[in-house]
Design a protein around this motif. Structure first.
Motif, mmCIF file in Angstrom:
data_model
loop_
_atom_site.group_PDB
_atom_site.id
_atom_site.type_symbol
_atom_site.label_atom_id
_atom_site.label_comp_id
_atom_site.label_asym_id
_atom_site.label_seq_id
_atom_site.Cartn_x
_atom_site.Cartn_y
_atom_site.Cartn_z
ATOM 1 N N GLY A 169 94.066 13.306 65.015
ATOM 2 C CA GLY A 169 94.652 11.986 65.373
ATOM 3 C C GLY A 169 93.433 11.176 66.230
ATOM 4 O O GLY A 169 93.653 10.233 66.906
ATOM 5 N N GLY A 170 92.243 11.415 65.693
ATOM 6 C CA GLY A 170 91.072 10.869 66.112
ATOM 7 C C GLY A 170 90.573 11.264 67.499
ATOM 8 O O GLY A 170 91.117 12.058 68.160
ATOM 9 N N VAL A 171 89.184 10.823 67.786
ATOM 10 C CA VAL A 171 88.623 11.108 69.179
ATOM 11 C C VAL A 171 88.232 10.000 70.041
ATOM 12 O O VAL A 171 87.530 9.027 69.460
ATOM 13 C CB VAL A 171 87.578 12.153 68.875
ATOM 14 N N THR A 172 88.619 9.966 71.231
ATOM 15 C CA THR A 172 88.249 8.719 71.825
ATOM 16 C C THR A 172 86.941 8.904 72.889
ATOM 17 O O THR A 172 86.954 9.924 73.382
ATOM 18 C CB THR A 172 89.214 8.399 72.934
ATOM 19 N N VAL A 173 85.964 8.035 72.546
ATOM 20 C CA VAL A 173 84.584 7.880 73.368
ATOM 21 C C VAL A 173 84.119 6.758 73.996
ATOM 22 O O VAL A 173 84.675 5.721 73.407
ATOM 23 C CB VAL A 173 83.418 8.576 72.307
ATOM 24 N N THR A 174 83.382 6.737 74.783
ATOM 25 C CA THR A 174 82.769 5.538 75.610
ATOM 26 C C THR A 174 81.392 5.233 74.697
ATOM 27 O O THR A 174 80.622 6.240 74.959
ATOM 28 C CB THR A 174 82.573 5.619 76.910
ATOM 29 N N ILE A 175 81.373 4.456 73.896
ATOM 30 C CA ILE A 175 80.040 4.199 73.409
ATOM 31 C C ILE A 175 78.716 4.217 74.202
ATOM 32 O O ILE A 175 78.662 3.129 75.082
ATOM 33 C CB ILE A 175 80.158 2.788 72.449
#
Length: 462
Positions: A169-175
Motif C-alpha cells: 500500500g505504499g510507503v510514506t516519507v518526508t522528502i
C-alpha cells in the motif's frame, strides 16, 4: 490469526525486509506453496554440503538491486546486461545476536578479472551478464574488495521493487531535499519538493531510490554521487520498516509474498529462507545496524571516469563487523584526549591506536596536555552511547574505568578520556594490530597501502 502469531509474522517481515528492503525486496518463505526463483546464473543445488553454513554459523548475504538495462529490452538477458543500482552485504552474527548491513557505493573502484582493468562495481554485474555470470562476478568482486566470503545472494530488479511497494500500500516519507531530474532515455522523471510528506507507490519509490542529481546541477554537497542516493535509501528504509511493523500489514502478507515469489532471485534454499527468517525475527530491529563503506571521490578529470575510492583503513570497524565482531560506528565519533599524565607523548600514541586499529577519524580527535595538573588514574566518560558498547570502548581506550552520561547540547564530544599515570605503561607497551597508515589532506594513502582487492588505493583512475 491470533495476535501472537501475527506479531511473529510481522517480526519476520520486518527483519528480512530490513536486510533486503534497500533494494525493494522482501521476504519470507511462510507457506510451502511459495518458492523464490533460482537465479539463472547459479543454484543452491550446486553448493557443496560443506560450503553451506549452519543456521548457528555467521553468514554473509549479498543483496543486489539491478536496473532495467536497455529500456525495452529483456531484463537479465545476455543481450541486455543489467547494472547494480544497489549493493549491500548483510552479515548475521548468531553469537552476538546482531546483524550488520553494509552499503557499497555503486561507483566504487574495483579490479575486474574478467575485463582485466579497473571498473566501477556497478558495471561488474553487467559485464558478467554478457557471459551468463553476472551475480557470480559481482559476488567475487565483493569478496575480493572486503576480504570476506559470501554465502548467499538475493537479487531483484525494479519490477519486483514496484510490486512489493504496491503490495503493502505504499510507503510514506518526508522528502529530505528537492529532487528534479529527467532522463528521457530511461523514461525516468523525478519531481519531489523538500519537506513534502508523500506516500510513494512502486513507481514513485523507484524514482526516490534512483535520484542522484538534479537537472540544474548540484543540489547538495553529495549531489551526483552514490552517498546522496544511499542517504535517501536510509530515509526510505526507516519509513518502510515502520509500515511493515504496523498491524495493517498482516492482511497484506499473502499478496506481498505472491508478488515477490517470481521476481526475487536467490541461491538460498526455501527451507533456509524460512529458518533464517525465524532467527532474524528474534533479533528485533534495534539489533540491525546500517553503515556505508567510507572512502573518497577524487576530483574529476576530463576524459576519466569518476570513481569512489574505498580505503580499508577507514573501515576497520566495518570490516571487523563483517568478520564477527560487534559493530560500533567509530568514524563519526568526536573524541577528546586530556593527558594529565607525566608523559606528554601518550596522548598522541593513544590517538594513533584509535585511528590505526579502530577507524576513529583523526580529524575528530582533539588532544589537550595539562602538565601542571598530573593525575594518577585514567577514566573514560562517554556521552549518549548505549552501555552495551562499554566493553568495546574499554578495549579501544585501554581502560577499565568508564562512566556513562547523557548527551546534551553543551557537550561537544562523544568520548572524553582523561589519561593518568596508570596509562603510561599500558599505552607505551601497546603493539599496533594493523600496519601503520597515515593519510594526507586529500585522503590518499601516503604509504601505498593496498586494499584486499589487490589494487593500490592511491593509484590513478583507469
Amino acid at each position: 490469526m491470533n495476535s501472537k502469531w501475527g506479531r511473529v509474522l510481522r517480526n519476520i517481515l520486518v527483519i528480512m525486509m530490513v536486510i533486503i528492503g534497500s533494494i525493494g525486496s522482501a521476504v519470507t518463505y511462510l507457506y510451502s506453496g511459495f518458492v523464490f526463483k533460482t537465479d539463472v546464473y547459479g543454484s543452491s543445488d550446486t553448493k557443496k554440503e560443506e560450503d553451506i553454513p549452519k543456521i548457528t554459523d555467521p553468514v554473509n548475504i549479498l543483496i543486489a538491486g539491478v536496473d532495467i538495462g536497455t529500456p525495452g529490452g529483456e531484463s537479465g538477458s545476455e543481450s541486455n546486461p543489467q547494472r547494480t543500482d544497489t549493493i549491500m552485504v548483510a552479515h548475521y552474527e548468531p553469537s552476538l545476536d546482531e546483524m550488520s548491513v553494509i552499503s557499497i557505493p555503486r561507483d566504487t573502484k574495483v579490479y575486474s578479472k574478467r575485463q582485466n582493468c579497473y571498473i566501477k562495481i556497478t558495471e561488474v554485474h553487467a559485464y558478467g551478464d554478457l557471459h551468463n555470470s553476472g551475480i557470480q562476478d559481482l559476488e567475487e568482486a565483493v569478496e575480493d574488495l572486503l576480504g570476506i566470503n559470501i554465502n548467499y545472494y538475493m537479487k531483484i530488479d525494479y519490477s519486483g521493487f514496484h510490486k512489493m511497494i504496491d503490495a503493502i500500500g505504499g510507503v510514506t516519507v518526508t522528502i529530505p531535499q528537492t529532487m528534479i531530474y529527467d532522463d528521457p532515455v530511461q523514461d525516468l522523471h523525478i519531481n519531489f519538493t523538500k519537506g513534502d510528506v508523500v506516500t510513494l507507490n512502486g513507481q514513485k519509490a523507484e524514482e526516490f531510490f534512483r535520484w542522484r542529481k538534479n537537472n540544474d546541477g548540484i543540489a547538495n554537497e553529495k549531489d551526483g554521487g552514490d552517498l546522496s542516493r544511499i542517504d535517501n535509501q536510509v530515509v526510505f528504509i526507516k519509513a518502510f520498516i515502520e509500515k511493515v511493523a504496523s498491524s495493517s500489514i498482516i492482511t497484506k502478507i499473502p499478496g506481498l509474498i505472491q508478488s515477490l515469489s517470481n521476481v526475487l532471485y536467490t541461491n538460498m534454499d526455501g527451507d533456509y529462507i524460512l529458518k533464517y527468517a525465524l532467527n532474524f525475527a528474534k533479533l528485533g530491529v534495534d539489533k540491525v545496524q546500517f553503515a556505508t563503506l567510507r572512502g573518497d571521490t577524487p576530483p574529476w578529470k576530463p576524459g576519466e571516469a569518476s570513481y569512489f575510492i574505498y580505503y580499508p583503513e577507514w573501515n576497520r570497524d566495518i570490516l571487523q563487523a563483517l568478520n564477527g565482531k560487534q559493530f560500533f560506528s567509530r568514524y563519526d565519533k568526536k573524541v577528546k584526549i586530556i593527558n594529565k599524565s607525566s608523559d606528554s607523548g601518550i596522548g598522541n600514541k593513544l590517538k594513533t591506536i584509535l585511528v590505526n586499529d579502530y577507524s576513529y577519524n583523526r580529524y575528530n580527535i582533539n588532544i589537550e596536555n595539562t602538565s601542571d595538573d598530573v593525575a594518577e588514574n585514567t577514566s573514560l566518560d562517554v556521552y549518549g552511547i548505549e552501555e552495551k558498547y562499554d566493553n568495546l570502548l574499554k578495549d579501544d581506550f585501554l581502560t577499565d574505568v568508564i562512566k556513562n552520561n547523557d548527551k546534551s547540547e553543551d557537550i561537544e564530544y562523544d568520548m572524553i578520556i582523561t589519561l593518568g599515570n596508570d596509562s603510561i605503561n599500558v599505552i607505551n607497551n601497546y603493539n599496533l594490530k594493523e600496519k601503520v597508515v597515515t593519510t594526507d589532506s586529500e585522503g590518499e594513502t601516503s604509504n601505498g597501502y593496498s586494499n584486499s582487492s589487490g589494487y593500490n588505493s592511491s593509484s590513478g583512475n583507469n
